[in-house]
Design an enzyme around this catalytic site. Structure first.
Site, PDB file in Angstrom:
ATOM      1  N   GLY A 612      -8.258 -26.599   8.365  1.00 56.23           N
ATOM      2  CA  GLY A 612      -7.135 -26.065   7.600  1.00 56.23           C
ATOM      3  C   GLY A 612      -7.097 -26.671   6.225  1.00 56.23           C
ATOM      4  N   GLY A 615      -7.305 -30.568   6.434  1.00 54.93           N
ATOM      5  CA  GLY A 615      -8.368 -31.300   7.106  1.00 54.93           C
ATOM      6  C   GLY A 615      -8.882 -30.578   8.333  1.00 54.93           C
ATOM      7  CB  VAL A 617      -7.848 -29.432  14.081  1.00 53.24           C
ATOM      8  CG1 VAL A 617      -7.117 -29.760  15.375  1.00 53.24           C
ATOM      9  CG2 VAL A 617      -6.855 -29.265  12.944  1.00 53.24           C
ATOM     10  CG  ASP A 726       1.948 -22.677   5.516  1.00 49.84           C
ATOM     11  OD1 ASP A 726       1.883 -21.503   5.071  1.00 49.84           O
ATOM     12  OD2 ASP A 726       0.941 -23.362   5.754  1.00 49.84           O
TER      13      ASP A 726
HETATM   14  P1  ATP Z   1      -2.914 -24.709   6.958  1.00 51.28           P
HETATM   15  O1  ATP Z   1      -3.633 -25.960   6.656  1.00 51.28           O
HETATM   16  O2  ATP Z   1      -2.621 -23.900   5.810  1.00 51.28           O
HETATM   17  O3  ATP Z   1      -1.783 -24.906   7.893  1.00 51.28           O
HETATM   18  P2  ATP Z   1      -4.243 -23.887   9.271  1.00 51.28           P
HETATM   19  O4  ATP Z   1      -2.972 -23.769  10.012  1.00 51.28           O
HETATM   20  O5  ATP Z   1      -5.245 -22.816   9.576  1.00 51.28           O
HETATM   21  O6  ATP Z   1      -3.980 -23.841   7.743  1.00 51.28           O
HETATM   22  P3  ATP Z   1      -4.638 -26.411  10.578  1.00 51.28           P
HETATM   23  O7  ATP Z   1      -3.216 -26.480  10.941  1.00 51.28           O
HETATM   24  O8  ATP Z   1      -5.250 -27.629  10.072  1.00 51.28           O
HETATM   25  O9  ATP Z   1      -4.905 -25.296   9.532  1.00 51.28           O
HETATM   26  O10 ATP Z   1      -5.427 -25.944  11.861  1.00 51.28           O
HETATM   27  C1  ATP Z   1      -6.790 -25.623  11.835  1.00 51.28           C
HETATM   28  C2  ATP Z   1      -7.226 -24.997  13.135  1.00 51.28           C
HETATM   29  O11 ATP Z   1      -7.238 -25.947  14.159  1.00 51.28           O
HETATM   30  C3  ATP Z   1      -6.278 -23.944  13.619  1.00 51.28           C
HETATM   31  O12 ATP Z   1      -6.633 -22.695  13.098  1.00 51.28           O
HETATM   32  C4  ATP Z   1      -6.474 -23.985  15.121  1.00 51.28           C
HETATM   33  O13 ATP Z   1      -7.529 -23.137  15.492  1.00 51.28           O
HETATM   34  C5  ATP Z   1      -6.844 -25.408  15.382  1.00 51.28           C
HETATM   35  N1  ATP Z   1      -5.704 -26.169  15.876  1.00 51.28           N
HETATM   36  C6  ATP Z   1      -4.766 -26.769  15.138  1.00 51.28           C
HETATM   37  N2  ATP Z   1      -3.878 -27.403  15.916  1.00 51.28           N
HETATM   38  C7  ATP Z   1      -4.268 -27.201  17.191  1.00 51.28           C
HETATM   39  C8  ATP Z   1      -3.746 -27.601  18.458  1.00 51.28           C
HETATM   40  N3  ATP Z   1      -2.667 -28.313  18.565  1.00 51.28           N
HETATM   41  N4  ATP Z   1      -4.385 -27.179  19.553  1.00 51.28           N
HETATM   42  C9  ATP Z   1      -5.482 -26.426  19.455  1.00 51.28           C
HETATM   43  N5  ATP Z   1      -6.021 -26.026  18.284  1.00 51.28           N
HETATM   44  C10 ATP Z   1      -5.424 -26.406  17.165  1.00 51.28           C
END
Ligand code: ATP
Ligand code: MG
Length: 922
Positions: A612, A615, A617, A726
């Protein structure tokens, strides 16, 4: 003498002749008025429909001596009309000279109050068209309902004829309603409505589950006019029987007595005349029945010997009712000058005619005799009315606040005519009870009605935006199911009952009291308030421990935009959602991890879940095998990290992704979340990532509801409130049961300044989801999240991204708006659903979504309203069949005219969801 019988068949109601009764009566009944209802000493209620608006107006019928009154106190809808002078001849009784008609409303009902349960009543409705509407209609047809059950279709084809129908029924509660229902074949109207109490022992086949509808009633030997009150104390109408070529009339001047246990009490003037067959040992009648032929019929034959029989004479005959030999082939002998009756205890069908045969036995020296006959069809009271306490309460509430709307008849049943602003639930026995009452913006005055206390199942009560005065009653806290109570923007005063505050504090009740200037929360604040009317927001924190919270942190903060009012936030204790669910175990403590621990947990950051803006995940699992997602943050994001860590550690809700722990270890920053095995909602909605199993309509609705609950909690459940900033489908994660949780609070910013209802901050968020007002004015409020949530809802409905890229880019709000304005929701709904959704529901969810995504934040609903809009109807599953087309057209019109208005929860109907609270059955 009691004579039982069985038999069958009946016939259609007979038109009452408009002939003046030759019997002049000097009889007049003393009238009394009880609760706005006129009743004479006999308990008669006689309404002349359309007879002026003056509730006191009345006249005495010159022939019957019956006191007719205006129907105005018994109904609050309809128009009054005079019939055309062409039809208003001097021979037409006064009660037929006016009508009440019902050009609007699908169901309009008369309500008789203070009836006696278990007592029987004769109710007669009469109709004389008389070209009252100057339309010279050749035919008018409409339905009549007795309470919740169908009574009869009234078909009026002769403009000068009085049509009437009569029922004998048993009251089950103290209310009886008679409803005219528009069946699309003309405007319902009525001339007169009469109600006569009958002794419980009369008409034994009538009971709470079966009423009788009169098909025909003849005084067989009568010459001249019909008989009614006062000759018949029960005011039944006995018509003369004219087709008598094969019958001879006979009579006596002597009185025919009624025996003590008489079940019918046929009047003496009816019983002292009779017919016998001419030169035959058989008396046969074929009485026409209702066309259509599905009804079941009952008959009552009345007999009395009118002449003293000589020693060698006998009158003995077999009785056939509807072709069935009565009483195990035992013959019948009438008593001299004493009435007795033979009647059916089982019904029989009679497609065209009901046949009655009396056949003399071989021993009989005299032919059969028949004094009077009644034939009825049965009204099966199969539809279960709403719980009587609920009905009484709603009738009282209606009366207290003079609510008009369509509040007539049963509040919940039939569904198609349920009262606007109510939701109902049906129990296993089929009894409906009210679960939601929305009287917001209802111009209510006076105090909060104590009748609300009788709505035992009520979950949602909205009395906001009225002029209610007085104090807030404590009984509201003792409504066992009440989860939402909105008293905002009234003129209520005094101390808020502590019992209500406690419920609000422990999270079991969402309580709104803002906009009531004189409400206080403890004696001290009351006193202070009186001196200086200040305030405004009372916030009960979700972070402060419960013990401290019980000390009630009452903070008054000026809300400049909304003037003086209070706002009570729901406090939710931290452990509230822990019960029986392993993910909530995380909430007990937020662990601090070292970087080495994280390496171990993630098996050296071996599996990437996603990337995201802040960073990467990674997947991992703890020693106790709990699965986690570890979000590694670049050092530069420490500001966001700290914000998110702080927020997440104090925010707990089943629709928010839980933070298990965090890591601050040298350069390394990380957040450890509960693992959401089904990834993001975004992946599930996009064809390229979801595989071949798109989310079903029902799953989408559940996800919408759950996500809305998560957001609502951020807005109202915490101090200070959290604005997500967001909200997007990528930040809605799904667990193995496809339960939705909101993630990512990295951009959230709390209200730091209690004096402001919005926060100015740098614009953040994701394109396509960004509140246009926020982009322009740079002012942030919870309504920005509402906008983004509207976009999420549209994505759920359409499966499309927030910005569609075709020949040119178009925003999803515009895309949907354009299509709906053409009246076609099918163009909008995700094709991958292959039509597996409810069109009406799709309209309504789209409508909620567009409301959320209104340009002006002021016009958007709050998240609480959105939750209510989604949840109430989804959970309560009501009224789906209610004029779907109408709803649809109305919505199309509103959208065409750009007149989006804030829709109440009661306008959303989605039958696909059937659970109550939780996201269980999937
Ligand atoms: P932004 O940074 O703008 O919020 P984002 O939501 O796509 O963008 P992240 O929140 O960092 O970015 O999440 C990246 C990815 O990691 C998500 O698209 C999801 O697939 C996975 N992810 C995040 N949190 C979890 C979780 N708790 N359990 C499983 N997968 C997760
Ligand atoms: Mg995210």
């Amino acid at each position: 003498m009691k004579k039982l019988a069985m038999g069958r068949r009946c016939f259609s109601s007979r038109n009452m002749a408009i002939i003046p009764c030759s019997i002049l009566l000097s009889f007049s009944v003393v009238a009394v008025q009880v609760g706005g209802q006129f009743s004479d000493g006999l308990g008669f209620i006689s309404l002349d429909c359309g007879y002026g608006l003056d509730a006191q107006a009345y006249y005495v019928g010159p022939l019957s001596g019956i006191r007719y009154v205006s129907d105005a106190p018994y109904i609050d809808s309809g128009e009054t009309h005079n019939i055309s002078s062409v039809y208003a001849s001097v021979t037409v009784p006064q009660r037929f000279l006016t009508v009440r008609s019902f050009p609007s409303g699908a169901r309009n009902c008369y309500t008789f109050k203070s009836m006696t349960p278990r007592l029987k009543y004769l109710i007669r409705a009469s109709f004389l068209y008389g070209n009252y509407d100057s339309k010279n209609s050749p035919s008018v047809q409409f339905d009549l309902h007795l309470g919740v059950n169908f009574w009869k279709t009234i078909t009026v084809t002769n403009r000068s004829k009085v049509y009437y129908t009569e029922t004998i029924m048993e009251a089950t509660t103290d209310l009886i309603s008679v409803c005219l229902v528009n069946n699309g074949r003309g405007t319902p109207f009525i001339s007169s409505l009469e109600l006569r109490p009958l002794n419980r022992t009369l008409y034994p086949v009538v009971n709470s589950s079966r009423s009788l509808i009169l098909s025909s009633r003849f005084d067989m030997g009568r010459i001249g006019d019909y008989v009614r009150f006062p000759s018949d104390p029960h005011d039944r109408i006995w018509n003369p029987f004219d087709e008598t070529t094969s019958l001879t009339k006979t009579s006596t001047n002597l009185t025919v007595e009624n025996p003590v246990d008489d079940h019918f009490e046929a009047p003496h003037v009816v019983m002292n005349t009779a017919v016998v067959p001419v030169n035959s040992t058989k008396l046969e009648l074929n009485l026409a029945t209702e066309p259509g032929g599905l009804d079941e019929y009952y008959a009552v034959l009345h007999f009395s010997e009118l002449k003293p029989l000589l020693q060698n004479e006998s009158r003995q005959f077999f009785v056939y009712l509807g072709g069935t030999l009565w009483n195990d082939a035992k013959s019948f002998t009438p008593d001299y000058l004493s009435s007795s009756a033979v009647y059916s205890t089982n019904p029989t069908s009679a497609p065209t005619h009901y046949n009655i045969s009396l056949v003399a036995t071989s021993d009989s020296t005299l032919p059969p005799i028949l004094n009077a006959a009644e034939v009825f069809s049965a009204m099966q009271n199969t539809i279960v009315p709403s719980d009587s306490r609920n009905v009484d309460a709603m009738v009282a509430i209606k009366g207290t606040y003079a609510v008009k709307r369509n509040w007539m008849g049963d509040p919940c049943v039939p569904k198609a005519y349920a009262w606007d602003g109510l939701n109902c639930t049906v129990d296993a026995a089929g009894v409906s009870r009210i679960t939601a009452v929305n009287l917001s913006h209802g111009a209510l005055t006076g105090e909060i009605s104590t009748s609300f206390a009788n709505l035992s199942e009520i979950q949602y009560l909205d009395l906001s935006y009225n002029k209610l005065t007085g104090s807030i009653p404590a009984f509201l806290a003792y409504l066992p199911s009440l989860k939402y109570l909105d008293l905002a923007n009234n003129e209520l005063s005094g101390l808020v009952p502590s019992s209500l505050l406690t419920k609000s504090q422990n999270g079991s009740l969402a309580l709104r009291i803002e906009g009531n200037r004189n409400v206080c929360f403890n004696a001290t604040s009351c006193g202070a308030k009186r001196k200086k009317p200040a305030p405004t927001i009372i916030v009960i924190s979700c972070v402060v421990p419960v013990v401290l919270l019980l000390m009630l942190v009452v903070l008054c903060i000026l809300r400049k935009q909304q003037g003086n009012h209070f706002f009570v936030h729901i406090q939710r204790s931290r452990g509230r959602h822990m019960r029986g669910s392993k993910e909530y175990a995380f909430q007990i403590d937020n662990r601090r991890f070292t970087y080495t621990e994280l390496k171990k947990i993630t098996k050296n950051f071996g599996r990437v879940l996603g990337k995201g803006g802040f960073g990467t995940v990674y997947y991992g699992h703890l020693d106790n095998s709990i699965k986690v997602a570890v979000k590694m943050l670049p050092h530069t994001s420490s500001e966001e990290f700290v914000t998110e860590a702080q927020h997440l550690s104090r925010v707990h809700h089943r629709n928010l992704v839980s933070m298990i722990g965090y890591c601050i270890d040298g350069e390394h920053l990380a957040l450890v979340y509960e693992y959401m095995s089904q990834g993001t909602l975004k992946e599930h909605l996009r064809a390229e990532s979801r595989g071949d199993r798109p989310l079903s309509w029902e799953q989408r609705l559940r996800i919408a509801l759950e996500a809305s609950q998560g957001l609502e909690y951020l807005h109202t459940g915490c101090k200070p409130p959290l604005i997500h900033r967001d909200v997007k489908t990528a930040n809605i994660l799904l667990n193995e049961r496809l339960e939705a949780k909101i993630s990512d609070f990295g951009l959230s910013k709390a209200f730091e300044d209690d004096d402001h209802s919005h926060v100015s901050t740098k614009v953040a968020g994701t394109p396509g989801y960004l509140d246009p007002e926020y982009s322009v004015k740079n002012q942030l409020s919870e309504k920005s999240d509402v906008y983004s949530f509207g976009v999420v809802l549209l994505e759920l409905i359409t499966g499309q991204p927030p910005i569609l890229i075709g020949s040119e880019k178009i925003h999803i709000v515009e895309w949907v708006y354009e299509r709906l304005a053409k009246g076609n929701v099918e163009d909008v709904v995700d094709k991958s659903l292959q039509g597996e959704y409810d069109v009406n529901c799709a309209w309504k969810i789209a409508y909620v979504a567009l409301n959320c995504a209104m340009q002006s934040s002021a016009k958007r609903p709050t998240m609480t309203e959105v939750v209510m809009q989604l949840k109430e109807r989804l959970a309560l599953q009501s009224n789906l069949d209610k004029t779907q087309l109408e709803d649809r057209n109305t919505q199309k019109l509103l959208i065409e005219h750009g007149e989006m208005y804030q829709m109440s929860s009661f306008e959303i109907e989605c039958a696909t969801i059937s659970d109550k609270d939780g996201p269980s059955a999937r």
